[in-house]
Design a protein around this motif. Structure first.
Motif, mmCIF file in Angstrom:
data_model
loop_
_atom_site.group_PDB
_atom_site.id
_atom_site.type_symbol
_atom_site.label_atom_id
_atom_site.label_comp_id
_atom_site.label_asym_id
_atom_site.label_seq_id
_atom_site.Cartn_x
_atom_site.Cartn_y
_atom_site.Cartn_z
ATOM 1 N N GLN A 387 25.082 -0.377 -36.036
ATOM 2 C CA GLN A 387 24.351 0.983 -36.430
ATOM 3 C C GLN A 387 24.136 1.910 -35.262
ATOM 4 N N VAL A 388 24.532 2.940 -35.267
ATOM 5 C CA VAL A 388 24.616 4.040 -34.274
ATOM 6 C C VAL A 388 23.547 4.930 -34.430
ATOM 7 N N GLN A 389 22.742 4.991 -35.407
ATOM 8 C CA GLN A 389 21.796 6.113 -35.590
ATOM 9 C C GLN A 389 20.732 5.674 -36.650
ATOM 10 N N VAL A 390 19.454 6.456 -36.202
ATOM 11 C CA VAL A 390 18.396 6.249 -37.395
ATOM 12 C C VAL A 390 18.229 7.671 -37.746
ATOM 13 N N LYS A 391 17.183 7.794 -38.526
ATOM 14 C CA LYS A 391 16.796 9.126 -39.167
ATOM 15 C C LYS A 391 17.796 10.103 -39.561
ATOM 16 N N PRO A 392 18.700 9.753 -40.676
ATOM 17 C CA PRO A 392 18.675 8.563 -41.284
ATOM 18 C C PRO A 392 19.666 7.543 -40.652
ATOM 19 N N PRO A 393 19.376 6.173 -41.149
ATOM 20 C CA PRO A 393 20.478 5.134 -40.805
ATOM 21 C C PRO A 393 21.815 5.415 -40.707
ATOM 22 N N VAL A 394 22.732 5.161 -39.734
ATOM 23 C CA VAL A 394 24.141 5.572 -40.098
ATOM 24 C C VAL A 394 24.925 4.143 -39.292
ATOM 25 N N PHE A 395 25.817 3.576 -40.072
ATOM 26 C CA PHE A 395 26.372 2.422 -39.895
ATOM 27 C C PHE A 395 27.970 2.856 -39.434
ATOM 28 N N LEU A 396 28.495 2.613 -38.396
ATOM 29 C CA LEU A 396 29.781 2.824 -38.058
ATOM 30 C C LEU A 396 30.565 1.514 -38.124
ATOM 31 N N LEU A 397 31.834 1.458 -39.001
ATOM 32 C CA LEU A 397 32.574 0.216 -39.189
ATOM 33 C C LEU A 397 34.021 0.674 -38.409
ATOM 34 N N HIS A 398 34.435 -0.342 -37.552
ATOM 35 C CA HIS A 398 35.715 -0.300 -36.922
ATOM 36 C C HIS A 398 36.635 -0.867 -37.986
ATOM 37 N N VAL A 399 37.678 -0.269 -38.234
ATOM 38 C CA VAL A 399 38.549 -0.806 -39.395
ATOM 39 C C VAL A 399 40.126 -0.546 -38.962
ATOM 40 N N ASN A 400 40.783 -1.101 -39.657
ATOM 41 C CA ASN A 400 42.534 -0.809 -39.565
ATOM 42 C C ASN A 400 42.788 0.408 -39.984
ATOM 43 N N ARG A 401 42.445 0.706 -41.272
ATOM 44 C CA ARG A 401 42.885 2.039 -41.867
ATOM 45 C C ARG A 401 41.661 2.613 -42.605
ATOM 46 N N LYS A 402 41.161 3.861 -42.399
ATOM 47 C CA LYS A 402 40.086 4.567 -43.041
ATOM 48 C C LYS A 402 40.444 4.952 -44.574
ATOM 49 N N ASP A 403 41.559 5.075 -44.653
ATOM 50 C CA ASP A 403 41.818 5.685 -46.092
ATOM 51 C C ASP A 403 41.721 4.520 -47.083
ATOM 52 N N LEU A 404 41.733 2.996 -46.575
ATOM 53 C CA LEU A 404 41.459 2.087 -47.574
ATOM 54 C C LEU A 404 40.069 1.834 -47.961
#
Length: 437
Positions: A387-404
């Motif tokens: 979770q990288v932010q509040v107000k609003p809550p923002v979650f960052l996912l580290h993935v191999n391909r964003k388009d998937l």
């Protein structure tokens, strides 16, 4: 007096938004992919020398003859009208232009304090050469800065806060800001008056009585609240007179600067398209949202009336399935305290921060129960999330391909997060970043 307002104005592409981000510390990189982020006026909080104030970023002022340019110019000039201090940003690399001179003439006529900011000056050696032409604007000494690199921002802010009115409220605001929004004549002002227990806001049966957004302070359960009563939002086709046009802008601004937006619906009429637009705007801006069905005392009741009414509304507001709904009567006070309790709970949810360990446990369990999508034999891999932010809550996912990371799977992950941690009344944003294995 209310908190000072500082408007940043200038022609397009002189670095106004960069300066805004520098003053407010906004994390624009996190939210730039979200619909509705780019607006004609953006509001943020800033502080300097323990003095707190509101900063307004505006669209570039230009004199090209097209409808969009005219609207942007009108909104920028509206920001000038409501501001206590104006930062006029010019481009030190490009030098003085005719548009700068026209804007300067407008600002001189406004009689507002103006701080002349010469942006894109990267070194002391460049400062005099970059600034000399701007003395002809007659707006005092130019202050050379680099908004991108933070150069000389302190000197700029020293001049800004020196112009604040003596009676301005520059203290830190710890109140929960609650915007009361909705169509005209749904009972917004009556609701504010019932909460306050006195006639602090004019109430009338004539739609559109409230022209401005009005801030009123109160205390509930030892928590400071700021109630923002707003003008009713009409359909664009109904917005004819200029005063009402600016009332709409102020209402949108009230939503933007709120922690929680209470969307007031008329229980005797049901949901309208305009209600959906108002709620959608609050959702897009990442505000906490509560649906308050007013005038419930006037609705004829049968078995399951409330349940059926809520079901009908939910079916039309699928994007707000996280928003609590409460049935109230501003006239009798029915469930008004419950509404305020929900406001506090939603604000707490907006500020909730999960540890990285908890986030990854939820993701691990979610992936185990429902395998991520794949393309041509290549599956989506989620390495880890945080979770990288509040107000609003923002979650960052580290993935191999964003388009998937399809929308449907994002929705699935959001629902899994909500199952573990309610996040009642607040939107959740999930963004992806590609990472090499």
């Amino acid at each position: 007096m209310s908190r000072p307002i500082v408007a940043i104005v200038g022609r397009p592409n002189v670095g106004k938004s960069t300066l805004f981000n520098r003053l407010t510390g906004e994390r624009t990189a996190i939210v730039e992919g979200q619909p509705g982020v780019t607006r004609d006026r953006i509001y943020g909080d800033a502080q300097w020398l323990n003095k707190y104030f509101t900063v307004v970023d505006t669209g570039g002022i230009d004199w090209e003859e097209d409808v969009l340019t005219e609207l942007v110019r009108q909104q920028a000039l509206a920001a000038v009208e409501e501001a206590d201090v104006i930062i006029f940003v010019v481009d030190g690399r490009a030098g003085l232009t005719g548009v700068d001179e026209e804007i300067g003439a407008i600002l001189r006529r406004s009689s507002k304090p103006v701080v002349l900011c010469v942006n894109k000056v990267e070194s002391t050696e460049q400062a005099w050469v970059a600034s000399v032409d701007f003395y002809s604007l007659g707006l005092g000494d130019p202050i050379p800065v680099s908004a991108e690199h933070g150069r000389n921002i302190g000197d700029l802010l020293d001049h800004v806060v020196a112009h604040f009115p003596e009676d301005a409220d520059v203290s830190e605001d710890d109140s929960v800001k609650i915007a009361i929004v909705g169509r005209p004549n749904v009972g917004k002002s009556s609701l504010v008056n019932k909460i306050l227990g006195e006639e602090r806001v004019i109430v009338s049966d004539i739609p559109g009585t409230t022209r401005d957004a009005i801030d009123t302070r109160c205390v509930f359960q030892n928590q400071n609240l700021t109630l923002i009563d707003t003008a009713g939002l009409r359909r664009k086709s109904k917005v004819e007179e200029s005063v009402e046009y600016y009332s709409v802008l102020r209402t949108l601004r009230a939503i933007e600067r709120s922690d929680v937006t209470v969307v007031v619906l008329d229980g005797t009429e049901g949901l309208t398209e305009q209600d959906k637009r108002i709620a959608g705007y609050a959702h897009e801006q990442g505000r906490g949202v509560i649906l308050a069905v007013n005038k419930w005392d006037l609705v004829s009741k049968e078995t399951n009336t409330m349940r059926d009414y809520e079901t009908a509304i939910r079916e039309q507001l699928l994007f707000l399935d996280y928003a609590p709904m409460v049935f109230i009567s501003a006239r009798t006070g029915q469930r008004v305290n419950r509404l305020l309790e929900l406001c506090l709970a939603v604000n707490e949810a907006r500020n909730m921060r999960l540890s990285t360990g908890k986030v990854n446990q939820i993701i691990h369990d979610a992936v185990a129960m429902n395998q991520p999508p794949s393309d041509k034999g290549v599956p989506l891999k989620i390495y880890y999330g945080t979770q990288v932010q509040v107000k609003p809550p923002v979650f960052l996912l580290h993935v191999n391909r964003k388009d998937l990371l399809h929308f449907s799977y994002v929705r699935y992950l959001e629902n899994r997060i909500r199952q573990e941690f309610n996040f009642m009344g607040t939107p959740i944003m999930i963004v992806a970043k590609e990472r090499e294995e």
